[in-house]
Design a protein around this motif. Structure first.
Motif, short mmCIF file in Angstrom:
data_model
loop_
_atom_site.label_atom_id
_atom_site.label_comp_id
_atom_site.label_asym_id
_atom_site.label_seq_id
_atom_site.Cartn_x
_atom_site.Cartn_y
_atom_site.Cartn_z
N SER A 24 46.57 7.00 -32.09
CA SER A 24 48.00 7.26 -31.87
C SER A 24 48.75 6.07 -31.29
N ARG A 25 48.02 5.20 -30.57
CA ARG A 25 48.68 4.00 -30.02
C ARG A 25 47.64 2.93 -29.73
N ILE A 26 48.12 1.67 -29.71
CA ILE A 26 47.27 0.51 -29.41
C ILE A 26 48.09 -0.44 -28.56
N VAL A 27 47.45 -1.02 -27.55
CA VAL A 27 48.08 -2.07 -26.73
C VAL A 27 47.11 -3.25 -26.71
N ALA A 28 47.63 -4.45 -26.99
CA ALA A 28 46.78 -5.65 -27.03
C ALA A 28 47.48 -6.80 -26.34
N LYS A 29 46.68 -7.75 -25.85
CA LYS A 29 47.21 -8.94 -25.18
C LYS A 29 47.34 -10.05 -26.21
N THR A 30 48.56 -10.59 -26.33
CA THR A 30 48.84 -11.65 -27.29
C THR A 30 49.22 -12.92 -26.55
N THR A 31 49.47 -13.97 -27.30
CA THR A 31 49.90 -15.23 -26.69
C THR A 31 51.27 -15.10 -26.04
N GLN A 32 52.03 -14.07 -26.39
CA GLN A 32 53.36 -13.84 -25.84
C GLN A 32 53.39 -12.72 -24.79
N LYS A 58 42.59 11.36 -30.29
CA LYS A 58 42.34 12.70 -29.76
C LYS A 58 40.89 12.89 -29.35
N THR A 59 39.96 12.28 -30.06
CA THR A 59 38.53 12.48 -29.79
C THR A 59 38.09 11.82 -28.49
N ASP A 60 38.40 10.52 -28.33
CA ASP A 60 37.90 9.75 -27.19
C ASP A 60 38.92 9.58 -26.08
N GLY A 61 40.17 9.92 -26.32
CA GLY A 61 41.21 9.67 -25.33
C GLY A 61 41.53 8.18 -25.29
N GLU A 62 41.73 7.65 -24.09
CA GLU A 62 42.06 6.23 -23.94
C GLU A 62 40.76 5.42 -23.88
N VAL A 63 40.66 4.40 -24.74
CA VAL A 63 39.46 3.58 -24.84
C VAL A 63 39.84 2.12 -24.57
#
Length: 134
Positions: A24-32, A58-63
């Motif tokens: 449902s969502r993804i957060v990643a660290k970029t050069t900016q 839904k299965t694993d929650g926040e990973v």
């Protein structure tokens, strides 16, 4: 798959590290800085820096996954992450310890490689000198 969920695939140089559907969502660290991805975000490609990639389903929650530098490409509902290395953990404390152990192992391997290269170089120099004086 419902249109409001994404598919995530994390690739390492020689294998698929993870493949998840229903993200449902993804957060990643970029050069900016940090960047978030939701299903309806426009397609893009970003350079990743070493840091924590977080996704939720839904299965694993926040990973949490510690990733090395690489690239993330979003096309439609598909997100492809290609990085040099990755370590997964169920929580940040566990992940921190796993990353620490991974780096210690890597440091030991690097020391062994440097030692082997030094032996090869000294053997080569010794033979070269013997050829010059022999």
């Amino acid at each position: 798959m419902p249109r409001n969920l994404m598919q995530l695939k994390i690739l390492l140089p020689f294998k698929v590290f993870a493949q998840k559907q229903g993200v449902s969502r993804i957060v990643a660290k970029t050069t900016q800085g940090f960047i978030g991805f939701l299903p309806h975000r426009l397609d893009c490609a970003v350079a990743l820096t070493p840091g924590i990639l977080t996704y939720e389903d839904k299965t694993d929650g926040e990973v949490f996954i510690a990733v090395d530098e690489g690239i993330l490409v979003k096309t439609g509902q598909d997100i492809l992450v290609s990085v040099r290395g990755a370590v997964g953990g169920s929580n940040l404390t566990t992940l921190h310890e796993a990353v620490r152990q991974d780096f210690l192992t890597e440091d030991e391997q690097e020391r062994n490689i440097r030692f082997a290269l030094a032996k090869l170089e000294s053997g080569f120099i010794k033979r070269f000198v013997e050829l010059q004086h022999g």
